[in-house]
Design an enzyme around this catalytic site. Structure first.
Site: not given
Length: 344
Positions: A170-171
């Protein structure tokens, strides 16, 4: 390599979930000047969807790309603009389409950026991804992604699907990722991940004092949250769509209000650790999407991919890499009265 050639080799599209194989490149859109293409709907396409008809008439462009153009309002049917991809056409209809770059077709370009390369050989890279770096271009993040950085670091990655990316973080999750640099290596890595032969371990800082056994395994299917489509959730597969998900958890350190947990993935579902920890009543610190609160001045979910181990896809050598949590997470751990010791 020119940008126009680059765009033909690296395609746009949805990002596969971690552990899933990416499809081979199919888009051939160019970032050259806009072109007006006019065609007549043949009898064979009478009653067909507009996007399907265009894909058959101009096969050098992907259906996904053509759908983008329809939605952008640059396709006309009988002189009228049509923006619905499922609109039906009739034999003899005159179609006009502006073939031009879309945000997606322009996203797959090299962008120089600082990458922390942990390991490198002709077949693969192991990267320590910082929090805040998006792995793959997507709506809202068409540039400045890890994929853009990989294209700049190694131009030959343009010949690989998704520049060799075989799984993602995830970012706002930091830590270790493996990236292929050669097609055979990429196919082998995808196979290793699918067979659960890539060991991926994470450090998670969570709300709540840990209760019960120090080690447990969560086997709970994950799917789109039926009450909030922006989230994932543990779901009942008899009522909702989803996939099996398994996470092994081990308590590293306990506190009065927080705990530090090692998480080992056995599957790779979207937001898996975040969902399973929230399901147990231990949402990650600062993970507001899943019920966590921002504390200790940490403004991203408290999750770090700390260990990556696998058999080299070409040489067969056993590879193992470790990464300590970055300063922001280490500071949050200390501020909450816990101590991080490198795990074995």
């Amino acid at each position: 390599m020119t940008d126009s050639v680059q765009s033909k080799l690296i395609i746009s599209g949805a990002v596969a979930a971690e552990g899933q194989q990416y499809d081979a490149p199919e888009d051939a859109e160019s970032t050259a000047e806009m072109e007006i293409r006019q065609v007549t709907v043949p009898v064979a396409s009478h009653g067909s969807r507009l996007d399907r008809t265009l894909a058959a008439i101009v096969p050098e462009f992907s259906r996904n790309y053509l759908q983008q153009l329809i939605e952008a309002g640059v396709v006309r049917v009988g002189g009228l603009t049509v923006t619905k991809t499922a609109a039906r056409v009739k034999a003899g209809d005159e179609l006009s389409i502006e073939l031009r770059p879309t945000p997606q077709s322009q996203a797959f370009r090299p962008e120089s950026m600082a990458l922390e390369i942990v390991f490198e050989d002709p077949y693969l890279l192991v990267i320590n991804k910082p929090a805040g770096l998006v792995v793959h271009p997507a709506p809202g993040n068409w540039s400045g992604t890890l994929l853009n950085g990989l294209l700049a670091y190694d131009p030959s990655s343009s010949f690989l699907p998704r520049a060799g990316i075989v799984h993602r973080l995830d970012k706002d999750t930091s830590g270790l990722m493996v990236v292929a640099r050669q097609r055979t290596a990429m196919d082998q890595l995808v196979g290793l991940i699918a067979a659960r032969n890539v060991r991926r371990e994470y450090i998670a800082l969570a709300h709540g004092a840990w209760q019960g056994a120090r080690c447990c395994q969560v086997d709970a299917p994950i799917g789109r949250d039926p009450r909030n489509r922006l989230r994932m959730a543990v779901v009942d597969l008899e009522r909702n769509s989803g996939k099996s998900a398994s996470t092994e958890l081990s308590l590293l350190q306990n506190g009065e209000r927080y705990c530090l947990v090692k998480c080992k993935l056995h599957t790779g579902r979207t937001h898996q650790i975040r969902v399973h920890m929230a399901f147990l009543g231990h949402p990650l610190v600062s993970d507001e999407l899943y019920g966590g609160s921002v504390v200790a001045n940490l403004h991203r979910q408290a999750l770090h991919a700390c260990k990556l181990a696998f058999q080299h896809p070409v040489t067969g050598a056993l590879m193992e890499f470790r990464s300590a949590p970055p300063p922001d997470l280490q500071a949050a751990i200390a501020d909450l009265g816990l101590i991080y010791n490198q795990i074995s």
